[in-house]
Design an enzyme around this catalytic site. Structure first.
Site, PDB file in Angstrom:
ATOM      1  N   ASP A   1      -7.650   4.753   8.407  1.00  0.00           N
ATOM      2  CA  ASP A   1      -7.567   4.402   6.985  1.00  0.00           C
ATOM      3  C   ASP A   1      -8.913   4.582   6.307  1.00  0.00           C
ATOM      4  O   ASP A   1      -8.998   4.556   5.084  1.00  0.00           O
ATOM      5  CB  ASP A   1      -7.123   2.940   6.836  1.00  0.00           C
ATOM      6  CG  ASP A   1      -5.613   2.816   6.835  1.00  0.00           C
ATOM      7  OD1 ASP A   1      -4.931   3.852   6.739  1.00  0.00           O
ATOM      8  OD2 ASP A   1      -5.113   1.681   6.932  1.00  0.00           O
TER       9      ASP A   1
ATOM     10  N   ASP B   1       4.699   4.544   9.747  1.00  0.00           N
ATOM     11  CA  ASP B   1       3.588   3.586   9.808  1.00  0.00           C
ATOM     12  C   ASP B   1       3.940   2.397  10.712  1.00  0.00           C
ATOM     13  O   ASP B   1       5.114   2.160  11.042  1.00  0.00           O
ATOM     14  CB  ASP B   1       3.285   3.115   8.377  1.00  0.00           C
ATOM     15  CG  ASP B   1       1.828   2.720   8.173  1.00  0.00           C
ATOM     16  OD1 ASP B   1       1.123   2.525   9.170  1.00  0.00           O
ATOM     17  OD2 ASP B   1       1.408   2.593   7.007  1.00  0.00           O
TER      18      ASP B   1
END
Ligand code: DGJ
Length: 737
Positions: A552, A482
């Protein structure tokens, strides 16, 4: 041979004809050495040179060798725009010499035809494997005064409509020079009769398609955020005025780079368009010592004579076959459960095992443990950098949880965010100088975190050691990497004032070297990239990590638009897509499970919800979707992708329904997906004409048992009625009989 070099004896010019199966790209070297662009378009076998654009008198000054009294490059199409010598369009390169001057007069110096495709040192790029697959033209230009050489590379693919361009600058003077701008590619189209297609958005709304007319002046996209960004993808297509999904000329450009970039189209006073793409010249400067060279990253250029759909398929094939690497490149990807939206930071090993039990029943193959497993990480305000298991949360540490997953027949994946550090962390205490900051200035936090300075070799080495230890500490078969903030306070304590503008590019080089070392050391690990969703979805990343968390935003309707935009360039195997809970955590919307599942099946499939809260029958239903995906995944991930409804004509958002299909390479299997977005009473029926089937074959619909001829399906189509309730979805599986 894809590259042909000819001399036109009559007027002293010579040219290069670069041919791919359907396209030709022509470079003309004028007799005074000026290297001019003569066009890129549908394939031709011969080039007389007589139609060359530079011979056209538009009522302005002609090129120098035609009229020595009027030395002007103002309208001459160039291969690489040089500054300060009457080409007033944005330059491809800016150099400051020791004397402070900045003009460059680049002329032909030499050329070299290379079999294959040379590597670009330290940078990701597409690669050739077979002999005859690619031929590369290296065309070296030299300044008329200083010993500065610019080599333009054109890698021409024999079986793909792809030319890859990049540039290298070499300083053979006795002094240091400063590069202030180095574009990777520049193309002077003879006109501006195009529409510019771009993929723009934000967090949760990545890569929506926008199309605009070209007008005189500049139209551009860029990132100044230190990474390629959610906001603009490093991709542009120029569409001929009559181009559509399946017809017309399209020129696609994608930058193989994960940092600051710019892509711009400048339309000049005779309405000709100059396209340029490269590292953003904003806060860029590179000191090129005597004898040193600088390589600018690759631009992948795709030509399609058959619209945007064919352009997408050309990108997909190239990226799957000759950009992605490693053991997972062409291997079917596992169905994943990720615990993020199921638990966020609130978990322990018992909770995870319960989730794994439910997931196993639902047909999942890989358990991915997301953020929160290390240090004092009970929320997102601390502990990044402290990559030590939190045994308060995970008793028995990683080996225990991995063994529990193994018992259940699940692989194990782990989340990391290595490029970051929290101010509240042991790492920050030990090395406050490792974060990106400007001494004496307040550090701006984002998600309460700072970026580590990957332009520093010591930081990169530390990360390599630390991550290697974690990856080797248990049987980890998947890593989610990430990256959750953008770069501010750009500065490195390791660089002196003169070199500070090198920092953003050095950061990207540091990241690439780290990824190169880790992926080589752990070849069995499937790496998935993520950057607050799709904030770094670019081909540079795909070179190291073959899949990327698309967004997301897991809401099915939002995802339809996001994934459609993403798949304009990137193959389904690269798009990680999960089914999540309703109401959706990002939009609050409720969509049926079928719609969430069929939407996620457009890419690499998984789940992101608390399955322990689901009823038995819901788990059973999910298990059916998992079984279905296992059946179709190789078609989806590695087949050809067709958009059956083109959202591009209107707003870039799909309005009433979306439909796409995936066809296996041998055309024996096809998956058709339709998803209604807006329900209407008595709605007009939809005629869905399929694409990409084997024209002379019949296909059986596996659900109804109906057999159709491919021609029926493609020329007459399936007639579908609006589904009750809207928000509904259907999938049709076809098999050749
Ligand atoms: C942002 C990612 O996109 C999410 O999927 C999740 O991994 C969080 N970060 C964790 O902090």
């Amino acid at each position: 041979m894809p590259v042909v070099f000819e001399k036109c004896a009559e007027d002293g010019t010579s040219f290069f004809l670069l041919n791919t199966p359907n396209s030709s790209y022509i470079i003309t070297v004028l007799k005074n050495g000026i290297v001019s662009h003569s066009g890129w378009g549908r394939r031709i076998e011969k080039w007389s040179g007589n139609a060359a654009i530079w011979k056209t008198d538009r009522g302005v000054n002609l090129p120098p060798d035609l009229d020595p009294r009027n030395l002007s490059l103002d309208t001459l199409p160039q291969e690489y725009g040089a500054p300060g010598k009457s080409d007033f369009r944005p330059s491809s390169i800016d150099v400051a010499f020791k004397d402070g001057s900045r003009a460059l007069d680049l002329r032909y110096f030499s050329h070299n035809l290379i079999e294959g495709k040379p590597q670009i040192k330290g940078l990701p790029a597409t690669y050739a494997l077979e002999s005859g697959e690619v031929q590369t033209l290296a065309l070296t230009l030299k300044d008329t005064v200083f010993d500065v050489y610019v080599t333009l590379f054109y890698a021409v693919w024999a079986e793909r409509d792809v030319i890859c361009r990049w540039a290298e600058v070499e300083n053979k003077t006795q002094d240091k020079i400063k590069l202030e701008k180095v574009m990777s590619a520049c193309i002077d189209f003879g006109c501006s009769d195009f529409r510019m297609f771009q993929l723009s958005g934000s967090w949760g709304r990545e890569r929506k398609a926008y199309i605009r007319e070209l007008v005189p002046g500049t139209q551009s996209i860029e990132s100044r955020r230190g990474s390629s960004s959610h906001h603009q993808n490093p991709f542009v297509a120029l569409l001929a005025k009559d181009a559509s999904e399946d017809s017309g000329e399209v020129f696609g450009f994608n930058f193989v780079y994960s940092g600051n970039f710019e892509a711009r189209v400048d339309v000049d006073f005779v309405e000709a368009a100059r396209f340029s793409m490269g590292i953003n010249s904003y806060n860029f400067g590179w000191n090129l010592e005597a004898g040193a060279s600088f390589a600018a990253p690759e631009v992948v250029m795709v030509y399609s004579k058959d619209g945007l759909g064919q352009m997408s398929r050309t990108f997909h094939d190239l990226y799957r076959e000759r950009l992605c690497r490693g053991e997972w490149q062409l291997k079917p990807r596992p169905i994943v459960i990720n615990n993020w939206e199921a638990t966020y930071f609130d978990f322990d090993e018992k909770k995870l095992c319960a989730l794994a039990d439910a997931a196993k029943e639902a047909g999942v193959e890989m358990f991915v443990l997301d953020d929160g497993w290390f240090g004092n990480r009970f929320d997102d305000r601390r502990a990044l950098g402290d990559w030590v298991v939190n045994t308060q949360k995970l008793k028995g540490g990683l080996p225990y949880i991995v063994s529990e997953m193994k018992k259940r027949g699940l692989g194990f994946g782990l989340w990391v965010e290595p490029e970051m550090v929290s101010p509240e962390s042991e790492l920050f205490k030990a090395h406050p100088d490792w974060c990106i900051h400007i001494p004496g200035r307040e550090m701006y936090l984002a998600r309460t975190q700072l970026m580590l300075d990957l332009s520093r070799q010591d930081v990169v080495d530390y990360l390599f050691e630390t991550l290697s230890d974690i990856f080797a500490s248990a049987e980890i078969s998947y890593i989610k990497w990430d990256f959750n903030r953008y770069m501010t306070d750009v500065f490195s304590e390791k660089l002196d004032a003169e070199h500070q503008q090198e920092m953003p590019h050095r950061y990207v080089l540091g990241l690439y070297s780290l990824l190169e070392r880790l992926t080589a050391k752990f070849p069995h690990i499937l790496f998935e990239s993520c950057a607050s969703g799709g904030g770094r979805f670019d081909p540079g990343i795909l070179y190291y990590m073959p899949q990327i968390w698309t967004s997301d935003n897991t809401d099915a309707l939002s995802r339809i638009t996001i994934q459609a935009g993403t798949a304009v360039v990137y193959p389904p195997s690269a798009m990680s897509c999960h089914v999540s809970a309703v109401p959706n955590h990002q939009t609050g919307r409720i969509t049926p499970l079928a719609q969430r599942a069929f939407t996620a099946m457009a890419g690499t499939y998984g789940y992101e919800l608390d399955m322990t809260k689901l009823a038995k029958d819901e788990i059973a239903q999910i298990a059916e979707y998992s079984a279905l995906y296992k059946k179709i995944r190789s078609v989806v991930q590695f087949g050809d992708c067709y958009r059956l409804v083109s959202p591009w004509e209107k707003s870039g958002r799909i309005e009433k329904y979306a439909a796409w299909m995936n066809v296996s390479k041998d055309k024996s299997h096809a998956v058709v997906t339709v998803s209604w977005i807006y329900a209407e009473a008595y709605a007009p029926k939809i005629v869905l004409k399929l694409k990409g089937l084997d024209e002379n074959a019949d296909y059986k619909d596996l659900k109804s048992g109906n057999v159709y001829s491919a021609k029926e399906l493609m020329y007459f189509g399936l007639i579908l009625a609006n589904m009750w309730g809207g928000n509904a979805s259907e999938q049709i599986l076809l098999v050749r009989v």
